[in-house]
Design a protein around this motif. Structure first.
Motif, PDB file in Angstrom:
ATOM      1  N   UNK A  35       0.841  -1.218   0.000  1.00 27.76           N
ATOM      2  CA  UNK A  35       0.000   0.000   0.000  1.00 27.76           C
ATOM      3  C   UNK A  35       0.865   1.252   0.000  1.00 27.76           C
ATOM      4  N   UNK A  36       1.968   1.227   0.754  1.00 28.59           N
ATOM      5  CA  UNK A  36       2.851   2.396   0.789  1.00 28.59           C
ATOM      6  C   UNK A  36       3.509   2.627  -0.557  1.00 28.59           C
ATOM      7  N   UNK A  38       2.113   2.129  -3.477  1.00 27.12           N
ATOM      8  CA  UNK A  38       1.121   2.819  -4.310  1.00 27.12           C
ATOM      9  C   UNK A  38       1.083   4.302  -3.978  1.00 27.12           C
ATOM     10  N   UNK A  39       1.143   4.618  -2.685  1.00 29.76           N
ATOM     11  CA  UNK A  39       1.131   6.022  -2.278  1.00 29.76           C
ATOM     12  C   UNK A  39       2.381   6.736  -2.784  1.00 29.76           C
ATOM     13  N   UNK A  40       3.532   6.053  -2.701  1.00 27.26           N
ATOM     14  CA  UNK A  40       4.778   6.658  -3.192  1.00 27.26           C
ATOM     15  C   UNK A  40       4.693   6.920  -4.686  1.00 27.26           C
ATOM     16  N   UNK A  41       4.073   6.008  -5.430  1.00 29.25           N
ATOM     17  CA  UNK A  41       3.941   6.198  -6.879  1.00 29.25           C
ATOM     18  C   UNK A  41       3.060   7.403  -7.187  1.00 29.25           C
ATOM     19  N   UNK A  42       1.939   7.520  -6.470  1.00 29.81           N
ATOM     20  CA  UNK A  42       1.053   8.671  -6.667  1.00 29.81           C
ATOM     21  C   UNK A  42       1.777   9.953  -6.274  1.00 29.81           C
ATOM     22  N   UNK A  43       2.496   9.887  -5.152  1.00 34.82           N
ATOM     23  CA  UNK A  43       3.245  11.048  -4.678  1.00 34.82           C
ATOM     24  C   UNK A  43       4.280  11.487  -5.702  1.00 34.82           C
ATOM     25  N   UNK A  44       4.947  10.521  -6.346  1.00 31.75           N
ATOM     26  CA  UNK A  44       5.956  10.834  -7.358  1.00 31.75           C
ATOM     27  C   UNK A  44       5.308  11.561  -8.537  1.00 31.75           C
ATOM     28  N   UNK A 442      -5.522  10.235   1.580  1.00 32.07           N
ATOM     29  CA  UNK A 442      -5.260   9.933   2.984  1.00 32.07           C
ATOM     30  C   UNK A 442      -4.521   8.609   3.078  1.00 32.07           C
ATOM     31  N   UNK A 443      -3.324   8.679   3.637  1.00 30.88           N
ATOM     32  CA  UNK A 443      -2.496   7.478   3.761  1.00 30.88           C
ATOM     33  C   UNK A 443      -2.521   6.976   5.208  1.00 30.88           C
ATOM     34  N   UNK A 444      -3.445   6.040   5.479  1.00 31.15           N
ATOM     35  CA  UNK A 444      -3.557   5.402   6.796  1.00 31.15           C
ATOM     36  C   UNK A 444      -3.641   6.421   7.924  1.00 31.15           C
ATOM     37  N   UNK A 445      -4.522   7.427   7.732  1.00 31.96           N
ATOM     38  CA  UNK A 445      -4.729   8.362   8.841  1.00 31.96           C
ATOM     39  C   UNK A 445      -5.552   7.706   9.946  1.00 31.96           C
ATOM     40  N   UNK A 446      -6.046   6.480   9.697  1.00 33.85           N
ATOM     41  CA  UNK A 446      -6.833   5.756  10.699  1.00 33.85           C
ATOM     42  C   UNK A 446      -5.952   5.023  11.708  1.00 33.85           C
ATOM     43  N   UNK A 447      -4.649   5.284  11.649  1.00 33.70           N
ATOM     44  CA  UNK A 447      -3.734   4.619  12.583  1.00 33.70           C
ATOM     45  C   UNK A 447      -4.107   4.947  14.016  1.00 33.70           C
ATOM     46  N   UNK A 484     -16.995   4.097  -1.898  1.00 39.57           N
ATOM     47  CA  UNK A 484     -17.889   3.997  -3.064  1.00 39.57           C
ATOM     48  C   UNK A 484     -17.203   3.241  -4.192  1.00 39.57           C
ATOM     49  N   UNK A 485     -15.869   3.231  -4.144  1.00 37.04           N
ATOM     50  CA  UNK A 485     -15.063   2.469  -5.105  1.00 37.04           C
ATOM     51  C   UNK A 485     -13.913   1.869  -4.310  1.00 37.04           C
ATOM     52  N   UNK A 486     -13.785   0.550  -4.367  1.00 33.64           N
ATOM     53  CA  UNK A 486     -12.802  -0.147  -3.538  1.00 33.64           C
ATOM     54  C   UNK A 486     -11.749  -0.831  -4.401  1.00 33.64           C
ATOM     55  N   UNK A 487     -10.499  -0.795  -3.879  1.00 36.94           N
ATOM     56  CA  UNK A 487      -9.359  -1.393  -4.584  1.00 36.94           C
ATOM     57  C   UNK A 487      -8.592  -2.269  -3.602  1.00 36.94           C
ATOM     58  N   UNK A 488      -8.007  -3.335  -4.151  1.00 35.52           N
ATOM     59  CA  UNK A 488      -7.226  -4.242  -3.311  1.00 35.52           C
ATOM     60  C   UNK A 488      -5.813  -4.363  -3.867  1.00 35.52           C
ATOM     61  N   UNK A 489      -4.860  -4.227  -2.959  1.00 33.35           N
ATOM     62  CA  UNK A 489      -3.453  -4.403  -3.317  1.00 33.35           C
ATOM     63  C   UNK A 489      -3.010  -5.780  -2.822  1.00 33.35           C
ATOM     64  N   UNK A 490      -2.416  -6.554  -3.720  1.00 33.28           N
ATOM     65  CA  UNK A 490      -1.935  -7.885  -3.354  1.00 33.28           C
ATOM     66  C   UNK A 490      -0.485  -8.048  -3.791  1.00 33.28           C
ATOM     67  N   UNK A 491       0.257  -8.829  -3.012  1.00 35.32           N
ATOM     68  CA  UNK A 491       1.646  -9.132  -3.347  1.00 35.32           C
ATOM     69  C   UNK A 491       1.752 -10.617  -3.655  1.00 35.32           C
TER      70      UNK A 491
END
Length: 539
Positions: A35-36, A38-44, A442-447, A484-491
């Motif tokens: 997940x991190x 994906x966030x780094x890619x968007x951030x880039x 929002x990157x895991x602000x639910x921590x 409303x739209x859900x995505x799943x990251x898998x390794x």
């Protein structure tokens, strides 16, 4: 608004294509799934600094492409990062600087993560949030303060420089006055030193000059067979025969001209002879004057012209010292007046801030109540700073009490990270209404939160998503259920590599994913029903 992102050879992602939608987009996945990444890619893509460590092992470069919209304009943003360190930014296929890309992307999206807690804990950031809240009124007042402060600091710098220069000059005043008097008494004239050298040369050789001039005049005019007598005799002879031919006439004329010219020269030689008188007094005076000029030039290392200029500068400095008190009083008066204007402008700015802060306090308190802080109290504290700045004289700090009976304390003093997540979300809800940025990530602000608090956060994210596109990385089923739209990251791994995939979930897959978040690896009918109930309750 981010519409699409394409990721190639970025960390563990070999290739991924993601279509994002309006509203709340949630991304989930097991711990360590990427997940991190994906966030780094968007951030880039949004303009963060490139790191070659993110280039997938065994490939030459990572490529991130994003399609985004802002005010009916579409942008295709491309970032290429090579393993060698080369970094290329493109907007609509045109190469741009990273600064240019940053300027654009600040208008497109804002990434919020746990690092935002730190900025919210920094009191220096609090005044910025207050200023933005009613920027239409506060920013013009702030700009006025900045203009007046620039003038005030410039006057203060001039006064300081004057005082330092005056103190320095007063210590040197006697020496400067002595030098000026010496130069003024010398009555310097431009070119005088060259003239003196020439005069000295004449005076020192006056005897020889007189003898030579006297001898020349004697030969020319005084001797019995002088040059003038001889030429006169020649001229008379030629004059008698000049009428016989043109050539003889021209010779006669030239001889007469020669006679008159020599006569004039002899007269000038006589005058020079008569004026050449050796005077020891004049010689001594000339030597003394020449020595004075040489001494002054050597002493100061300057030419006569430069010494004259230097004397003028000394005169101006001494005059400045004499007038320094008057100038000091003038600058002090201007500074005092400017300070009063600045203080008045700071007071107006402070009043505008306090009015904005009163409204912001109310709105934040309402948001905190909705985020399950039923007994929360929120206050914005104002203190007058010790020194005036271009920002005014306000020192602002956010204070909060999250439990009944507890006193208000600075945000930095509250204990739980979960509380900070909800407080930060309350601020993002308010600031999102006036910063006009269409997308929030929002990157895991639910921590640090769970249970009811997590459901409250999910509901708040859905509420914010009514006016903003939200992309939320979460590990909580209560928040994912609101998506409303859900995505799943898998390794996934094979014998040689690790791959990360990102998949948009259809409704049944969303139920499965939330059931996994609820029950872990084993998904039962009970967890599936719980997942369905959670999704249903989120609507």
């Amino acid at each position: 608004m981010i519409r699409h992102i394409s990721i190639k050879n970025f960390a563990t992602i070999e290739k991924a294509e993601i279509d994002f939608h309006d509203g709340l987009n949630t991304i989930t996945g097991e711990t360590g799934a990427g997940k991190s990444v994906a966030v780094e890619a968007i951030s880039l893509a949004l303009g963060s600094r490139a790191d070659t460590a993110y280039v997938r092992s065994g490939t030459k470069k990572a490529v991130i492409q994003m399609i985004a919209e802002d005010k009916n304009t579409e942008y295709i943003i491309t970032r290429e990062v090579s393993a060698s360190g080369k970094n290329i930014c493109r907007i609509n296929d045109e190469i741009v600087t990273l600064g240019h890309l940053n300027a654009l992307c600040k208008k497109l999206a804002d990434i919020h993560g746990q690092y935002d807690h730190q900025s919210l804990l920094n009191p220096d950031y609090h005044i910025h949030l207050v200023d933005l809240y009613q920027k239409d009124r506060i920013l013009p007042a702030k700009e006025k303060v900045q203009r007046l402060y620039e003038t005030y600091t410039a006057l203060r710098a001039r006064l300081k420089a004057l005082l330092e220069e005056t103190a320095k000059n007063q210590r040197e005043q006697d020496f400067m006055a002595y030098e000026l008097e010496e130069l003024q008494n010398a009555h310097l004239q431009i070119g005088e030193d060259a003239e003196l050298e020439e005069r000295l040369e004449l005076l020192q050789n006056s005897g020889q000059i007189y003898e030579n001039l006297a001898g020349a005049y004697q030969i020319a005019s005084e001797d019995e067979c002088s040059a003038l007598s001889a030429i006169k005799h020649i001229a008379d002879n030629l004059t008698e025969i000049a009428s016989y031919s043109q050539d003889l006439s021209e010779l006669s004329q030239r001889t007469n001209e020669l006679y008159y010219e020599l006569e004039d020269i002899a007269s000038s030689v006589r005058d020079c002879r008569d004026n050449t008188v050796f005077s020891p007094e004049e010689l001594d005076e000339t030597i003394e004057r020449s020595d004075l000029l040489k001494r002054l030039k050597n002493k100061h290392g300057k030419s006569i012209e430069e010494l004259i200029t230097y004397a003028q500068e000394l005169e101006e400095k001494l005059s400045g010292i004499e007038n320094a008190d008057a100038l000091k009083e003038q600058l002090e008066s201007q500074l005092a007046q400017q300070r009063q204007e600045l203080l008045a402008a700071c007071e107006d700015l402070s009043n505008a801030r306090k009015e904005a802060a009163a409204q912001l306090e109310q709105k934040i308190t309402e948001e905190l109540t909705q985020l399950n802080f039923n007994d929360a109290k929120f206050s914005i504290s104002f203190k007058q700073a010790e020194h005036l700045t271009a920002e005014g004289f306000d020192s602002v700090e956010f204070l909060i009490s999250t439990n009944r009976g507890e006193p208000l304390k600075p945000l930095s003093k509250i204990a739980s990270g979960g509380e900070m997540s909800r407080i930060m979300l309350a601020f993002k809800k308010i600031t999102g209404d006036y910063d006009e940025i269409p997308t929030m990530i929002f990157d895991e602000i639910d921590s640090g939160i769970s249970g009811i608090a997590a459901s409250v956060v999910g509901r708040k994210l859905r509420e914010i998503a009514r006016t903003h596109q939200i992309i939320c990385i979460t590990h909580l089923p209560q928040i994912a259920a609101f998506g409303e739209h859900n995505y799943k990251i898998e390794k996934q791994t094979d014998d040689s590599s690790t791959y990360t995939t990102i998949t948009e979930l259809v409704p049944d897959e969303k139920v499965q994913e939330i059931a996994r978040l609820l029950g872990g690896a084993t998904i039962t009918e009970t967890t599936l029903r719980s997942a369905e109930e959670l999704i249903q309750s989120s609507k």
